[in-house]
Design an enzyme around this catalytic site. Structure first.
Site, mmCIF file in Angstrom:
data_model
loop_
_atom_site.group_PDB
_atom_site.id
_atom_site.type_symbol
_atom_site.label_atom_id
_atom_site.label_comp_id
_atom_site.label_asym_id
_atom_site.label_seq_id
_atom_site.Cartn_x
_atom_site.Cartn_y
_atom_site.Cartn_z
ATOM 1 N N ASN A 62 0.143 4.233 6.197
ATOM 2 C CA ASN A 62 1.080 3.690 7.189
ATOM 3 C C ASN A 62 0.673 4.149 8.583
ATOM 4 O O ASN A 62 0.213 5.282 8.780
ATOM 5 C CB ASN A 62 2.528 4.040 6.861
ATOM 6 C CG ASN A 62 2.813 5.516 6.704
ATOM 7 O OD1 ASN A 62 1.958 6.280 6.285
ATOM 8 N ND2 ASN A 62 4.023 5.922 7.034
ATOM 9 N N GLU A 64 2.296 4.128 12.285
ATOM 10 C CA GLU A 64 3.529 3.889 13.051
ATOM 11 C C GLU A 64 3.223 3.695 14.531
ATOM 12 O O GLU A 64 2.082 3.828 14.981
ATOM 13 C CB GLU A 64 4.496 5.056 12.814
ATOM 14 C CG GLU A 64 4.903 5.131 11.343
ATOM 15 C CD GLU A 64 5.899 6.233 11.025
ATOM 16 O OE1 GLU A 64 6.187 7.075 11.900
ATOM 17 O OE2 GLU A 64 6.388 6.245 9.880
ATOM 18 N N CYS A 73 3.096 -0.696 7.189
ATOM 19 C CA CYS A 73 3.111 0.098 5.949
ATOM 20 C C CYS A 73 1.699 0.234 5.378
ATOM 21 O O CYS A 73 0.819 -0.600 5.629
ATOM 22 C CB CYS A 73 3.974 -0.589 4.897
ATOM 23 S SG CYS A 73 5.726 -0.669 5.296
ATOM 24 N N GLU A 75 0.723 -0.338 2.397
ATOM 25 C CA GLU A 75 0.343 -1.436 1.508
ATOM 26 C C GLU A 75 -0.251 -2.603 2.282
ATOM 27 O O GLU A 75 -1.252 -3.195 1.884
ATOM 28 C CB GLU A 75 1.567 -1.935 0.719
ATOM 29 C CG GLU A 75 2.129 -0.926 -0.266
ATOM 30 C CD GLU A 75 3.178 0.008 0.340
ATOM 31 O OE1 GLU A 75 3.136 0.237 1.568
ATOM 32 O OE2 GLU A 75 4.019 0.498 -0.414
#
Ligand code: THU
Length: 161
Positions: A62, A64, A73, A75
């Protein structure tokens, strides 16, 4: 009116040692990838590792941002990497783990809703199921035969035809 029911089954393993070796290796890579997360706001580091059907292994974390919605994220980072480096190559298995800097990381997490949507389209566009292996740093591990199980009644490209 007809009452209908959807069910799915999944695997639960008591620990890494019960997992098939290939899954255990991938989960360990997902755990190790968490060091590359950029999570200064949530302090929740997520790592994903995938084995593509061509044998390549890739990871994602992830990332941010101070503008919170700009974060991504682990994924979806991984799916973008897969499609960019190995276009059209399906993912065989995807493992997800995490390190919670504020607490314990002893149970599986599963992908957020947006990632479920992206995963189901990845399966659709590559024509292959993505096996999911979900585990914390310790504790039980959950495995699903395909990520689409996490998103019943998904909106998909079929609807846009
Ligand atoms: N996060 C992921 O990367 N994957 C998940 O499956 C759940 C949540 C990230 C998003 C955000 O950076 C942090 O974890 C806390 O929500």
């Amino acid at each position: 009116m007809q009452q209908k029911e959807l069910r799915f089954s999944y695997e639960e393993y008591a620990s890494d040692s019960e997992l098939p070796k290939a899954d255990a290796e991938l989960l360990q890579l997902a755990r190790e990838a968490t060091v590359h997360a950029y999570a200064p706001y949530s302090h929740f580091r997520v790592g994903a590792a995938a084995r593509l059907v061509n044998g390549e292994i890739i990871t994602g974390t992830n990332q941010e941002n101070a503008s919170f919605p700009a974060g991504i994220c682990a994924e979806r980072t991984l799916l973008s990497t897969a499609a960019s480096l190995y276009p059209g190559v399906p993912i065989g298995t995807l493992a997800i783990s995490y390190h919670n800097e504020n607490g314990i990381s002893d149970r599986p997490i599963s992908p957020c809703g947006i990632c479920r949507q992206s995963l189901q389209e990845f399966e659709q566009r590559t024509g292959r199921p993505v096996r999911m292996v979900l585990g914390g740093e310790t504790g039980i591990i959950i495995a699903l035969e395909r990520s689409g199980l996490l998103l019943p009644f998904a909106f998909s490209a079929n609807e846009l035809k």
